[in-house]
Design an enzyme around this catalytic site. Structure first.
Site, short mmCIF file in Angstrom:
data_model
loop_
_atom_site.label_atom_id
_atom_site.label_comp_id
_atom_site.label_asym_id
_atom_site.label_seq_id
_atom_site.Cartn_x
_atom_site.Cartn_y
_atom_site.Cartn_z
N GLY A 7 0.83 -1.20 0.00
CA GLY A 7 0.00 0.00 0.00
C GLY A 7 0.86 1.24 0.00
N SER A 8 0.35 2.27 -0.65
CA SER A 8 1.16 3.49 -0.83
C SER A 8 0.26 4.71 -0.95
CB SER A 8 2.00 3.35 -2.09
OG SER A 8 1.11 3.06 -3.17
N GLY A 9 -0.84 4.70 -0.20
CA GLY A 9 -1.72 5.87 -0.18
C GLY A 9 -1.17 6.92 0.78
N ASN A 10 -2.07 7.69 1.34
CA ASN A 10 -1.69 8.78 2.22
C ASN A 10 -0.93 8.27 3.45
OD1 ASN A 10 -3.47 10.98 4.38
ND2 ASN A 10 -1.99 11.67 2.87
N TRP A 11 -1.47 7.24 4.10
CA TRP A 11 -0.82 6.69 5.30
C TRP A 11 0.35 5.78 4.92
CZ3 TRP A 11 0.78 7.66 9.69
CH2 TRP A 11 0.85 6.78 10.77
N GLY A 12 0.14 4.99 3.87
CA GLY A 12 1.21 4.10 3.42
C GLY A 12 2.48 4.88 3.09
N PHE B 137 -0.30 0.58 -6.29
CA PHE B 137 -1.38 0.32 -7.25
C PHE B 137 -1.21 1.32 -8.39
CE2 PHE B 137 -5.81 0.82 -8.70
CZ PHE B 137 -6.14 -0.51 -8.89
N LYS C 8 -13.69 3.76 15.40
CA LYS C 8 -13.61 5.22 15.58
C LYS C 8 -13.97 5.96 14.29
CE LYS C 8 -9.83 6.17 13.15
NZ LYS C 8 -9.63 7.19 12.14
N GLN D 47 -13.47 5.52 5.02
CA GLN D 47 -13.66 4.20 5.64
C GLN D 47 -14.89 4.16 6.56
OE1 GLN D 47 -9.81 2.19 5.76
NE2 GLN D 47 -10.76 2.86 3.87
P1 NAD Z 1 -5.80 6.27 0.89
O1 NAD Z 1 -7.09 6.66 1.46
O2 NAD Z 1 -4.82 7.33 0.54
O3 NAD Z 1 -6.22 5.33 -0.34
C1 NAD Z 1 -5.78 5.39 -1.57
C2 NAD Z 1 -4.90 4.18 -1.91
O4 NAD Z 1 -5.72 3.10 -2.39
C3 NAD Z 1 -3.93 4.53 -3.00
O5 NAD Z 1 -2.65 4.03 -2.71
C4 NAD Z 1 -4.53 3.84 -4.21
O6 NAD Z 1 -3.56 3.50 -5.16
C5 NAD Z 1 -5.09 2.60 -3.57
N1 NAD Z 1 -6.04 1.89 -4.40
C6 NAD Z 1 -7.02 2.41 -5.20
N2 NAD Z 1 -7.67 1.41 -5.82
C7 NAD Z 1 -7.10 0.25 -5.39
C8 NAD Z 1 -7.35 -1.12 -5.65
N3 NAD Z 1 -8.33 -1.51 -6.47
N4 NAD Z 1 -6.59 -2.04 -5.02
C9 NAD Z 1 -5.62 -1.67 -4.17
N5 NAD Z 1 -5.33 -0.39 -3.87
C10 NAD Z 1 -6.08 0.56 -4.48
O7 NAD Z 1 -5.04 5.19 1.80
P2 NAD Z 1 -4.36 5.41 3.22
O8 NAD Z 1 -4.68 6.75 3.79
O9 NAD Z 1 -2.93 5.02 3.08
O10 NAD Z 1 -5.17 4.36 4.12
C11 NAD Z 1 -4.81 3.01 4.27
C12 NAD Z 1 -5.32 2.54 5.63
O11 NAD Z 1 -4.65 3.30 6.65
C13 NAD Z 1 -6.82 2.80 5.84
O12 NAD Z 1 -7.39 1.68 6.50
C14 NAD Z 1 -6.87 4.01 6.74
O13 NAD Z 1 -8.01 4.03 7.59
C15 NAD Z 1 -5.61 3.83 7.56
N6 NAD Z 1 -5.07 5.07 8.14
C16 NAD Z 1 -5.04 6.23 7.42
C17 NAD Z 1 -4.52 7.38 7.99
C18 NAD Z 1 -4.48 8.69 7.26
O14 NAD Z 1 -4.33 9.75 7.90
N7 NAD Z 1 -4.56 8.68 5.94
C19 NAD Z 1 -3.99 7.33 9.29
C20 NAD Z 1 -4.01 6.13 9.98
C21 NAD Z 1 -4.56 5.00 9.39
P1 13P Z 2 -9.49 9.61 8.49
O1 13P Z 2 -9.52 8.37 7.65
O2 13P Z 2 -10.84 10.06 8.95
O3 13P Z 2 -8.71 10.73 7.84
O4 13P Z 2 -8.69 9.25 9.82
C1 13P Z 2 -7.31 9.13 9.77
C2 13P Z 2 -6.84 8.43 11.00
O5 13P Z 2 -7.12 7.27 11.17
C3 13P Z 2 -6.07 9.24 11.97
O6 13P Z 2 -5.62 8.46 13.04
#
Ligand code: NAD
Ligand code: 13P
Length: 340
Positions: free
Chosen positions: A9-14, A40, A203, A296
């Site tokens: 994974g490589s989204g915002n948190w990744g 992805f 949460k 989520q």
């Molecule tokens: P994100 O919301 O940025 O999601 C986008 C990601 O999903 C991208 O990397 C995208 O390429 C990918 N994606 C899109 N379609 C896809 C598919 N079909 N298959 C696989 N990947 C696909 O993601 P995030 O913020 O990294 O969140 C990942 C987890 O971390 C979540 O469960 C989130 O609740 C948790 N989290 C997020 C934060 C935050 O602040 N962003 C903080 C703590 C925990």
């Molecule tokens: P959101 O997905 O609502 O941005 O929450 C991020 C998170 O889990 C912070 O701890």
């Protein structure tokens, strides 16, 4: 023994944790310096996101403005990313994890350990399943969980916060602490994987409630009430379904602290506020406001409601039930206070 970390994974948190892990593997002799990160693949302004990450060392779509360490290598092939790893970090939105596990089944080394940073649960025809259990059962490996008050951009900017790792096997918890802990990202490890995981999933539902309150301009006292009632429902749900979940877990970063931060600054809060002020449906707002990032809280509210309604328990969880109804049954947002 050398450990090799792979990020799934490589989204915002990744991307934010890639920055931490890429730095921390240099601090210990037992970690391989290269960290592969499954991306992805998509095009951003006509360029491959993977090429951009590997040349500019920045995820310009999901974490713009933050440089990633050069030892973090973006890979398009999930199976190849994990083939030689001993530590797997799962950090995809929960909607995608089941498909990821299907692809990895039979394709990861048997000595692997995993950690899930995913906040959500998986629901299938048999009911709901914790993500860490899904990873364990489908891949035959142990899984820890990391969850905390960790808004990704603030962590990526190096602002101080805490997080919680839940473990079943203490040595796994300690090993994963080594790749995450920094002076600004303080890790506590606790022997309660399920409690930590359920805090992170549940949460997000409460955060929708926090955003509705903001949209309705009800003020800080009402927000605090939603947070308190939400915390009580989170604990009640967790201990009703998993009696070993510990009270103390709710006082860790993954519990009360994450609730506070998400209800103040998270994406779920932001989109729920906009739902009130614009009247637009959540899925439309997710598309319009999050630039590919995923919401989520709404789908988790639906998953929880399905479980509660099947068991005749909705009346015991008025906040979660009302949030579900506002999201999916067109209940007016003002019912967030009238119905709880
Ligand atoms: P994100 O919301 O940025 O999601 C986008 C990601 O999903 C991208 O990397 C995208 O390429 C990918 N994606 C899109 N379609 C896809 C598919 N079909 N298959 C696989 N990947 C696909 O993601 P995030 O913020 O990294 O969140 C990942 C987890 O971390 C979540 O469960 C989130 O609740 C948790 N989290 C997020 C934060 C935050 O602040 N962003 C903080 C703590 C925990
Ligand atoms: P959101 O997905 O609502 O941005 O929450 C991020 C998170 O889990 C912070 O701890």
């Amino acid at each position: 023994m050398s450990e090799k970390v792979a990020l799934i994974g490589s989204g915002n948190w990744g991307s934010a944790v890639a920055r931490i892990i890429g730095g921390n593997v240099h601090n210990f002799d037992h970690f391989d310096r290269e960290v592969k990160m499954w991306v992805f693949e998509e095009q951003v302004d006509g360029r491959s996101l993977i090429d951009v990450i590997n040349t500019e060392h920045e995820n310009i779509k999901y974490l713009p403005g933050i440089k990633l360490p050069e030892n973090v290598v973006a890979c398009p092939d999930l199976v190849k990313t994990c083939a030689d790893a001993t530590m797997l970090v799962f950090v995809v939105p929960h909607q995608f994890v089941s498909n990821v596990c299907k692809q990895l089944k039979g394709n990861v080394p048997s000595n692997c350990k995993a950690i899930s940073l995913i906040k959500g649960v998986d629901v299938n025809e048999h009911g709901f399943q914790l993500i860490s259990n899904m990873i364990q059962e489908s891949l035959g490996i142990r899984s820890c969980v990391l969850s905390g008050a960790n808004i990704a951009t603030e962590v990526a900017e190096g602002r101080f916060c805490e997080t919680t790792i839940g473990y079943r096997n203490k040595s796994d918890g300690e090993l994963f602490r080594d790749i995450f802990h920094t002076p600004y990202f303080r890790v506590t490890i606790v022997e309660d994987v399920i409690g930590v995981e359920l805090c992170g999933a549940l949460k997000n539902i409460v955060a929708i409630g926090g955003g509705l309150v903001d949209g309705l301009k009800l003020g800080d006292n009402t927000k605090a009430a939603i947070i308190r009632i939400g915390l009580c429902e989170m604990r009640k749900f967790s201990q009703m379904f998993y009696k070993d979940v510990k009270d103390t877990t709710f006082f860790e970063s993954c519990g009360v602290a994450d609730l506070i931060t998400t209800c103040a600054g998270g994406r779920n809060r932001k989109v729920a506020e906009a739902h009130v002020t614009t009247g637009k449906p959540f899925d439309q707002l997710e598309q319009e406001m999050l630039n590919g990032q995923k919401l989520q809280g709404t789908s988790t509210a639906k998953d929880m409601y399905n479980i509660l309604s099947k068991k005749g328990l909705c009346h015991e969880f008025p906040l979660m039930t009302t949030i579900y109804r506002i999201c999916y049954e067109n209940l007016p947002p003002s019912r967030i206070v009238e119905d709880i």
